[in-house]
Design a protein around this motif. Structure first.
Motif, PDB file in Angstrom:
ATOM      1  N   ARG A 154       0.836  -1.202   0.000  1.00 11.01           N
ATOM      2  CA  ARG A 154       0.000   0.000   0.000  1.00 11.01           C
ATOM      3  C   ARG A 154       0.873   1.256   0.000  1.00 11.01           C
ATOM      4  O   ARG A 154       1.738   1.420   0.856  1.00 11.01           O
ATOM      5  N   GLU A 156       0.045   4.094   0.820  1.00  7.53           N
ATOM      6  CA  GLU A 156      -0.274   4.923   1.985  1.00  7.53           C
ATOM      7  C   GLU A 156       0.589   4.583   3.199  1.00  7.53           C
ATOM      8  O   GLU A 156       0.692   5.387   4.137  1.00  7.53           O
ATOM      9  N   THR A 157       1.190   3.397   3.217  1.00  7.71           N
ATOM     10  CA  THR A 157       1.937   2.966   4.400  1.00  7.71           C
ATOM     11  C   THR A 157       3.410   2.688   4.131  1.00  7.71           C
ATOM     12  O   THR A 157       4.160   2.425   5.070  1.00  7.71           O
ATOM     13  N   ILE A 189      -2.823   1.757  -4.660  1.00  9.07           N
ATOM     14  CA  ILE A 189      -3.566   2.859  -4.053  1.00  9.07           C
ATOM     15  C   ILE A 189      -4.861   2.297  -3.479  1.00  9.07           C
ATOM     16  O   ILE A 189      -5.624   1.634  -4.182  1.00  9.07           O
ATOM     17  N   ILE A 206      -1.665  10.996  -7.473  1.00  7.87           N
ATOM     18  CA  ILE A 206      -1.629  10.509  -6.088  1.00  7.87           C
ATOM     19  C   ILE A 206      -0.226  10.024  -5.741  1.00  7.87           C
ATOM     20  O   ILE A 206       0.310  10.338  -4.669  1.00  7.87           O
ATOM     21  N   THR A 210       2.410  11.643  -3.060  1.00  7.56           N
ATOM     22  CA  THR A 210       2.927  10.831  -1.958  1.00  7.56           C
ATOM     23  C   THR A 210       4.436  11.023  -1.837  1.00  7.56           C
ATOM     24  O   THR A 210       4.971  11.184  -0.728  1.00  7.56           O
TER      25      THR A 210
END
Length: 222
Positions: A154, A156-157, A189, A206, A210
């Motif tokens: 991911r 996001e992490t 994503i 995105i 990031t």
């Protein structure tokens, strides 16, 4: 190798009455004595879609300054089906000061979405993924594939490599098997709706943002 210019498309994005400035105040006698400035723009005004810091600058001077300020990440997108998202990816790469954009596959692509931003940054062409991989190896860049595939981490992490190439596939099929093979890391994503994928141009934005959140000096933003 830089992509050849395509005949079709806008010469420069202007919005009359909304974007730009008029002739330099005070006439020729007040013009700045700096080679970065364009006499034509100083005399007639600058309606280009550029930040105020670059008002009246020659296009070559803007490109040179962007190269000096560029972040150490690149963006690559596969173009085996003449993807219409490439222009959006290029424009976003310009906004985030990417060091370069790489088109893999077909040389021609629809520049309308780029709004002429491709003239202010380096755009490279590679016949295949192997060409991109060679460029990345020569410049110490990790290839990071962005695709919602099995085994992806991911975005996001995870921590993106500071020196990298963010690789995107085509709308629909995503990144090719060759692209996944050369990637040191594949990130996805997070999605929560019914659609299986999001627009490639949106995904690129995105992913680039990031990288910006993780590595950029936000005090240097306009």
């Amino acid at each position: 190798m830089e992509v050849e210019a395509e005949a079709a498309g806008p010469s420069e994005w202007t919005v009359a009455g909304q974007v730009g400035v008029g002739p330099w105040p005070g006439g020729r006698a007040a013009w700045p004595r700096d080679d970065r400035y364009d006499p034509e723009l100083l005399e007639h005004g600058d309606s280009r879609n550029v930040v105020d810091a670059y008002r009246y600058w020659r296009r070559e001077a803007v490109a040179a300054d962007l190269a000096r300020r560029a972040h150490p990440f690149h963006v690559a997108i596969e173009n085996f089906g003449h993807d219409h998202n490439i222009g959006t990816v290029v424009r976003t790469a310009n906004a985030f000061a990417a060091a370069g954009v790489h088109i893999i596959g077909r040389r021609r692509w629809n520049r309308r979405g780029a709004m002429v931003t491709d003239r202010y940054l380096q755009v490279h062409h590679h016949d295949d993924v192997a060409g991109l991989a060679a460029f990345a190896a020569d410049h110490g860049l990790a290839v990071v594939a962005v695709d919602n595939t099995q085994g992806a981490v991911r975005i996001e992490t995870c921590e993106l490599p500071r020196h990298c190439v963010l690789l995107f596939g085509q709308e629909g099929p995503g990144i090719t098997a060759e692209g996944r093979e050369v990637a040191a890391l594949t990130v996805s994503i997070a999605q929560f709706g019914s659609t299986r994928s999001i627009n490639a141009g949106v995904a690129a934005g995105i992913a680039m943002h990031t990288w910006i959140r993780q590595h950029a000096d936000l005090d240097a933003a306009w």
